[in-house]
Design a protein around this motif. Structure first.
Motif: not given
Length: 503
Positions: A249-252, A282-286
């Motif tokens: 649920y977090m951006v990594h 940068e990878i967001a949830p989903g």
């Protein structure tokens, strides 16, 4: 007198014939146009190779790190669950067997399958109770990196590990030597809550209008922290593919300290991908990103997460060479530039443009407010000022060209990775600027505070589809709407036998 009667007769005849023709045209339009009944597409599996799997939802102890073991919810006993890997055009047939106390489902994230197979409790099926089995079957027509997860009370069940990966290889093959899938996620150790209860931390949920995730203090790749995982092995000269999936649920932000190219976003090809030199991905949830690089033999290296949290150094993975002679470690550069999705590749013909005439246009104002409905003050995340199920649905006709403007006005300063079920969409513009590079086709798009995106999709997959934020804290507290097709003939009715919780 006779002449007057003749004129009257002609006028009446003209009106009658005209009206009749108009009615005929109207009836024809209704029969052949946008008011005809539409049905969920059927999955044509005849003559195709069937890949059959059983996924058992089960509770199991899972060791995140050497010093932290949790009670996880799993598919087939691992986090992530068993990887499903098939070829384009083959059939995926999955028997979901539920052994946990709570009902569960499987949603096939990003796959534009039949609405009947979407796995949404209370919308396309009843969630599967303990002791029961449910079968999903669909054709994997679209190659790419996808994943599957429960959609029943997902904010809690996914948080405990109930997800897995789905890889659809193209018919012609991947043309790589190494192919690794890396699922990033975050977990709560419980220590922050304990400290808060002891009075040492205060409110871990932040101020009244702040979305705080500080309780998530363990970061993992493929369900394990760095000190509990194995490196990725390559040989000099290998063409290496890494498939990144964000199941949390977090951006990594991951620093990849070699030259690489982003070849796919959400499973869809990038046209003539450009080289990125040691940048942050940068990878967001989903979301999913495929990257490729050439193992040039210059040295081993580490992919790691950047950020201020103490958990960052646990979300990393080593890439090491089999050759014993290569022992040096590449240093990370000082560059902190983030990959820009508007500049991933070269321009090409795209399905849509801002100059198109769209049949339907919608606006989505993404915001946050305080929710007093339960008597206790809490956060609610809204679309156009409403929370699900009060958010009015998008109403579309089959084959409509649909444009959606998404604007993040959230006062809690949170990001919103918006996921559309059952369809791919094209990103047309960002903050009013048209995309000029490679066309970007996605199913999940991260809209940051203050950002506005225009996207477009073709309504070619009849059904009732969710469109929601994939930070499921936001979804479970309101940020969900639906895309509903006009005159869609339902195949499912919620009879109240199961406590269906679609988010």
């Amino acid at each position: 007198m006779k002449k007057s009667l003749l004129i009257t007769f002609i006028v009446l005849t003209y009106l009658i014939v005209g009206c009749t023709q108009e009615e005929t045209m109207k009836e024809s339009s209704e029969q052949n146009g946008k008011t005809e009944k539409v049905y969920a597409k059927e999955e044509n599996t005849k003559g195709k190779k069937i890949n059959e799997f059983t996924l058992t939802a089960q509770e199991k102890e899972w060791k995140l790190s050497p010093d932290k073991t949790i009670q996880a919810l799993t598919y087939n006993g691992t986090v992530p669950g068993e990887e499903i890997r098939v070829k384009e055009g083959e059939v995926v047939k999955v028997h979901l067997k539920n052994t946990i106390k709570e009902p569960v489902t499987i949603h096939w994230h990003g796959v534009p399958l039949s609405n009947k197979q979407d796995g949404i409790p209370g919308v396309t099926q009843d969630a599967v109770p303990q002791g029961e089995t449910y079968t999903y079957e669909f054709v994997a027509n679209h190659p790419g990196t996808y994943w599957y997860h429960t959609h029943q009370n997902g904010v809690e069940q996914m948080d405990k590990g109930l997800y897995g990966t789905l890889i659809v290889e193209p018919k012609e093959g991947t043309n790589v030597d190494r192919d690794y899938t890396l699922v990033v996620d975050e977990w709560e150790s419980g220590e922050k809550e304990e400290e808060s209860n002891d009075g040492h931390m205060g409110d871990t949920h932040g101020s009244m209008m702040e979305h705080d995730m500080s309780s998530y203090d363990i970061y993992t790749i493929n369900g394990k922290t760095y000190d509990n995982s194995k490196p990725l092995v390559v040989r000099k000269g290998d063409r290496v593919k890494l498939r990144f999936i964000n199941a949390g649920y977090m951006v990594h932000k991951l620093h990849i300290p070699v030259d690489y190219r982003v070849t796919h976003v959400d499973g869809q090809k990038v046209n003539e991908p450009r080289k990125n030199e040691g940048t942050l991905l940068e990878i967001a949830p989903g979301e999913r990103y495929d990257i490729e690089f050439k193992a040039d033999g210059e040295g081993n290296f580490t992919i790691d997460r950047h950020g201020e949290s103490e958990a960052n150094h646990k979300m990393r993975v080593d890439v090491v060479y089999e050759e014993e002679s290569i022992t040096n470690q590449l240093n990370h550069t000082n560059s902190l530039e983030t990959v820009d999705i508007t500049k991933l590749g070269e321009g090409a013909t795209a399905p849509f443009s801002l100059d198109d005439e769209f049949d339907i246009e919608y606006e989505m104002d993404l915001n946050a407010t305080m929710d007093m409905s339960e008597g206790d003050m809490g956060m609610a995340w809204t679309i156009n000022g409403e929370t699900f199920p009060e958010v009015p649905p998008f109403k579309v006709n089959k084959n409509d060209k649909v444009k959606v403007t998404m604007k993040n006005d959230s006062r809690d300063n949170s990001t919103h990775p918006m996921h559309l079920h059952g369809h791919f969409f094209q990103v047309l513009s960002k903050n009013g600027e048209p995309l000029k590079g490679a066309p970007i086709i996605k199913d999940t798009l991260n809209v940051k505070p203050g950002e506005t995106y225009e996207i477009a999709f073709l309504a070619d997959n009849p059904g009732d589809w969710l469109f929601h934020c994939h930070d499921l804290h936001h979804a479970s507290n309101g940020m969900v709407t639906m895309v509903k097709y006009t005159n869609f003939q339902p195949f499912y009715e919620d009879n109240g036998k199961v406590d269906n919780q679609p988010e």
